[in-house]
Structures are given as C-alpha cells and as structure tokens.
Design a protein around this motif. Sequence first.
Motif, PDB file in Angstrom:
ATOM      1  N   THR A  35       0.840  -1.194   0.000  1.00 48.64           N
ATOM      2  CA  THR A  35       0.000   0.000   0.000  1.00 48.64           C
ATOM      3  C   THR A  35       0.877   1.245   0.000  1.00 48.64           C
ATOM      4  OG1 THR A  35      -1.699  -1.175   1.260  1.00 48.64           O
ATOM      5  CG2 THR A  35      -1.840   1.222   1.243  1.00 48.64           C
ATOM      6  N   ASP A  36       0.546   2.191  -0.870  1.00 49.82           N
ATOM      7  CA  ASP A  36       1.221   3.491  -0.879  1.00 49.82           C
ATOM      8  C   ASP A  36       0.443   4.418   0.044  1.00 49.82           C
ATOM      9  OD1 ASP A  36       3.154   2.747  -2.813  1.00 49.82           O
ATOM     10  OD2 ASP A  36       1.689   3.099  -4.407  1.00 49.82           O
ATOM     11  N   THR A  37       1.141   5.063   0.962  1.00 54.28           N
ATOM     12  CA  THR A  37       0.484   5.927   1.938  1.00 54.28           C
ATOM     13  C   THR A  37       1.041   7.334   1.839  1.00 54.28           C
ATOM     14  OG1 THR A  37       0.198   4.052   3.424  1.00 54.28           O
ATOM     15  CG2 THR A  37      -0.044   6.241   4.382  1.00 54.28           C
ATOM     16  N   GLU A  38       0.138   8.307   1.882  1.00 54.50           N
ATOM     17  CA  GLU A  38       0.530   9.714   1.841  1.00 54.50           C
ATOM     18  C   GLU A  38      -0.077  10.430   3.039  1.00 54.50           C
ATOM     19  OE1 GLU A  38       0.736  13.500  -1.198  1.00 54.50           O
ATOM     20  OE2 GLU A  38      -0.633  11.858  -1.662  1.00 54.50           O
ATOM     21  N   LEU A  39       0.733  11.239   3.691  1.00 58.86           N
ATOM     22  CA  LEU A  39       0.320  12.043   4.839  1.00 58.86           C
ATOM     23  C   LEU A  39       0.242  13.493   4.392  1.00 58.86           C
ATOM     24  CD1 LEU A  39      -0.079  12.260   7.990  1.00 58.86           C
ATOM     25  CD2 LEU A  39       2.391  12.622   8.117  1.00 58.86           C
ATOM     26  N   LYS A  40      -0.925  14.126   4.590  1.00 52.80           N
ATOM     27  CA  LYS A  40      -1.107  15.514   4.164  1.00 52.80           C
ATOM     28  C   LYS A  40      -1.850  16.304   5.230  1.00 52.80           C
ATOM     29  CE  LYS A  40      -1.254  16.755   0.024  1.00 52.80           C
ATOM     30  NZ  LYS A  40      -1.423  17.089  -1.377  1.00 52.80           N
ATOM     31  N   ARG A  41      -1.446  17.541   5.386  1.00 54.72           N
ATOM     32  CA  ARG A  41      -2.187  18.454   6.259  1.00 54.72           C
ATOM     33  C   ARG A  41      -3.516  18.790   5.596  1.00 54.72           C
ATOM     34  NH1 ARG A  41      -0.037  20.542  10.601  1.00 54.72           N
ATOM     35  NH2 ARG A  41       2.148  20.102  11.011  1.00 54.72           N
ATOM     36  N   ALA A  42      -4.527  18.993   6.393  1.00 55.46           N
ATOM     37  CA  ALA A  42      -5.878  19.240   5.880  1.00 55.46           C
ATOM     38  C   ALA A  42      -5.910  20.424   4.914  1.00 55.46           C
ATOM     39  CB  ALA A  42      -6.847  19.466   7.041  1.00 55.46           C
ATOM     40  N   PHE A  43      -5.228  21.522   5.251  1.00 52.01           N
ATOM     41  CA  PHE A  43      -5.250  22.696   4.378  1.00 52.01           C
ATOM     42  C   PHE A  43      -4.561  22.439   3.038  1.00 52.01           C
ATOM     43  CE2 PHE A  43      -5.754  25.601   8.242  1.00 52.01           C
ATOM     44  CZ  PHE A  43      -7.070  25.915   7.955  1.00 52.01           C
ATOM     45  N   ASP A  44      -3.699  21.443   2.970  1.00 55.40           N
ATOM     46  CA  ASP A  44      -2.956  21.142   1.740  1.00 55.40           C
ATOM     47  C   ASP A  44      -3.599  20.036   0.908  1.00 55.40           C
ATOM     48  OD1 ASP A  44      -1.030  23.007   2.521  1.00 55.40           O
ATOM     49  OD2 ASP A  44       0.122  21.485   3.611  1.00 55.40           O
ATOM     50  N   THR A  45      -4.661  19.435   1.401  1.00 55.12           N
ATOM     51  CA  THR A  45      -5.284  18.311   0.718  1.00 55.12           C
ATOM     52  C   THR A  45      -6.388  18.810  -0.204  1.00 55.12           C
ATOM     53  OG1 THR A  45      -4.846  16.978   2.679  1.00 55.12           O
ATOM     54  CG2 THR A  45      -6.335  16.048   1.057  1.00 55.12           C
ATOM     55  N   ARG A  46      -6.370  18.288  -1.430  1.00 56.21           N
ATOM     56  CA  ARG A  46      -7.338  18.711  -2.449  1.00 56.21           C
ATOM     57  C   ARG A  46      -8.244  17.535  -2.824  1.00 56.21           C
ATOM     58  NH1 ARG A  46      -3.776  19.766  -7.119  1.00 56.21           N
ATOM     59  NH2 ARG A  46      -2.973  17.845  -6.304  1.00 56.21           N
ATOM     60  N   SER A  47      -9.300  17.843  -3.534  1.00 55.53           N
ATOM     61  CA  SER A  47     -10.215  16.792  -3.971  1.00 55.53           C
ATOM     62  C   SER A  47      -9.483  15.774  -4.844  1.00 55.53           C
ATOM     63  CB  SER A  47     -11.418  17.384  -4.705  1.00 55.53           C
ATOM     64  OG  SER A  47     -11.011  18.210  -5.758  1.00 55.53           O
ATOM     65  N   GLU A  48      -8.504  16.213  -5.627  1.00 53.37           N
ATOM     66  CA  GLU A  48      -7.729  15.295  -6.472  1.00 53.37           C
ATOM     67  C   GLU A  48      -7.010  14.237  -5.630  1.00 53.37           C
ATOM     68  OE1 GLU A  48      -8.406  19.073  -8.598  1.00 53.37           O
ATOM     69  OE2 GLU A  48      -7.497  18.657  -6.656  1.00 53.37           O
ATOM     70  N   ASP A  49      -6.562  14.623  -4.440  1.00 57.09           N
ATOM     71  CA  ASP A  49      -5.907  13.666  -3.547  1.00 57.09           C
ATOM     72  C   ASP A  49      -6.883  12.578  -3.107  1.00 57.09           C
ATOM     73  OD1 ASP A  49      -3.367  15.092  -3.440  1.00 57.09           O
ATOM     74  OD2 ASP A  49      -4.389  16.552  -2.158  1.00 57.09           O
ATOM     75  N   LEU A  50      -8.102  12.970  -2.810  1.00 61.27           N
ATOM     76  CA  LEU A  50      -9.124  12.002  -2.416  1.00 61.27           C
ATOM     77  C   LEU A  50      -9.510  11.095  -3.576  1.00 61.27           C
ATOM     78  CD1 LEU A  50     -11.784  13.828  -0.224  1.00 61.27           C
ATOM     79  CD2 LEU A  50     -10.429  11.835   0.384  1.00 61.27           C
ATOM     80  N   LEU A  51      -9.677  11.682  -4.744  1.00 62.99           N
ATOM     81  CA  LEU A  51     -10.174  10.923  -5.890  1.00 62.99           C
ATOM     82  C   LEU A  51      -9.235   9.812  -6.345  1.00 62.99           C
ATOM     83  CD1 LEU A  51     -11.765  13.870  -7.874  1.00 62.99           C
ATOM     84  CD2 LEU A  51     -12.977  11.966  -6.770  1.00 62.99           C
ATOM     85  N   VAL A  52      -7.953   9.906  -6.009  1.00 54.70           N
ATOM     86  CA  VAL A  52      -7.003   8.849  -6.391  1.00 54.70           C
ATOM     87  C   VAL A  52      -6.710   7.900  -5.227  1.00 54.70           C
ATOM     88  CG1 VAL A  52      -5.956  10.236  -8.214  1.00 54.70           C
ATOM     89  CG2 VAL A  52      -4.941  10.258  -5.925  1.00 54.70           C
ATOM     90  N   SER A  53      -7.460   8.045  -4.128  1.00 54.72           N
ATOM     91  CA  SER A  53      -7.225   7.228  -2.938  1.00 54.72           C
ATOM     92  C   SER A  53      -8.245   6.104  -2.835  1.00 54.72           C
ATOM     93  CB  SER A  53      -7.297   8.102  -1.680  1.00 54.72           C
ATOM     94  OG  SER A  53      -6.265   9.062  -1.704  1.00 54.72           O
ATOM     95  N   ASP A  54      -7.812   5.024  -2.179  1.00 55.21           N
ATOM     96  CA  ASP A  54      -8.672   3.872  -1.941  1.00 55.21           C
ATOM     97  C   ASP A  54      -9.213   3.845  -0.522  1.00 55.21           C
ATOM     98  OD1 ASP A  54      -8.304   2.453  -4.536  1.00 55.21           O
ATOM     99  OD2 ASP A  54      -6.208   2.526  -3.887  1.00 55.21           O
ATOM    100  N   GLY A  55      -8.640   4.663   0.351  1.00 56.88           N
ATOM    101  CA  GLY A  55      -9.073   4.750   1.736  1.00 56.88           C
ATOM    102  C   GLY A  55      -8.510   6.017   2.347  1.00 56.88           C
TER     103      GLY A  55
END
Length: 154
Positions: A35-55
Amino acid sequence: MNARKRLLIVFHSQTGNTARLAEAVLRGAQRVEETDTELKRAFDTRSEDLLVSDGVLLGTPENFGYMSGALKDFFDRTYYACEGKLVGMPYAVFISAGNDGRGAVREIGRIANGYRWKSVAEALIVRNPIKDENLLAAEELGEAMAAGLAMGIF
C-alpha cells in the motif's frame, strides 16, 4: 497482479499532538509494503488527492467538542468535486481530545455519510497527554487500514 492501493492520511494539528498521532499512523501504514500511503495536512489536501485514494484516515484535535476548522475546511473544499465518486470508500478517524472526543467523531461521521464512505474501524480517541501506548494504538490503526486495503478486505 492487483494494482497497489493508496491510503491518504489527512490531519490538522495546532499544538503538535495530532501531528504526533498522524506520524504514528503513517509509521504503521508504511509497514504494509503493498500500500502506498501519503500524509497531508488538511489545508494542503485537495479533492484530487481524495479521488485517487482507496481509503482515508482523518485526524483532528477536538475543538469545542467538534473537529478542527481546518478539517471542516477540507470537507467543504472537497465535497462537491467528490460527490458520488467515492461511495463506499473506507475511512477511520483519530482524535486528540481534551474532553471526550465523541462530538468530533459524531460530526465527522455525519459528513462521511454525506460522502457515502464506510467506517471500517472504531475511532481512536486519545485524551491528552499522549502516551507511548497511544502512539502504538495509532501505529496499529495505520497498519490495519493499509493491510485491509492491500488484502481487499475493504
């Protein structure tokens, strides 16, 4: 061979407590090589980050019995771009609480229902101060989520 799964950890921290939990969640998730995991601060997270995620794992301090404004802002900015596109996406929550944390968990759950996500773990609520066993529990949450994605359990 199955495609690698992607786990997104979104968090906000003001005092550093939630950041410590988020880093522990990340350590645990990184134990799962599939599993590839990415840690992001809420203010830096965009909808594109969610759309390519599985969880997604969501971390926030408890502010006035609610989630942080930064996590609420993340939801506000991503909801319409992701509406109907992430149905059934597994999520879990970790809270750094000064009180009992239940209000933050409840309100995140209400918003997650709007996204039509699926809760896959009991919320990890850590009452300050953070102890070693809390960090271990956060690592276990990250590892369990990453492993569940990798094995197709959720």
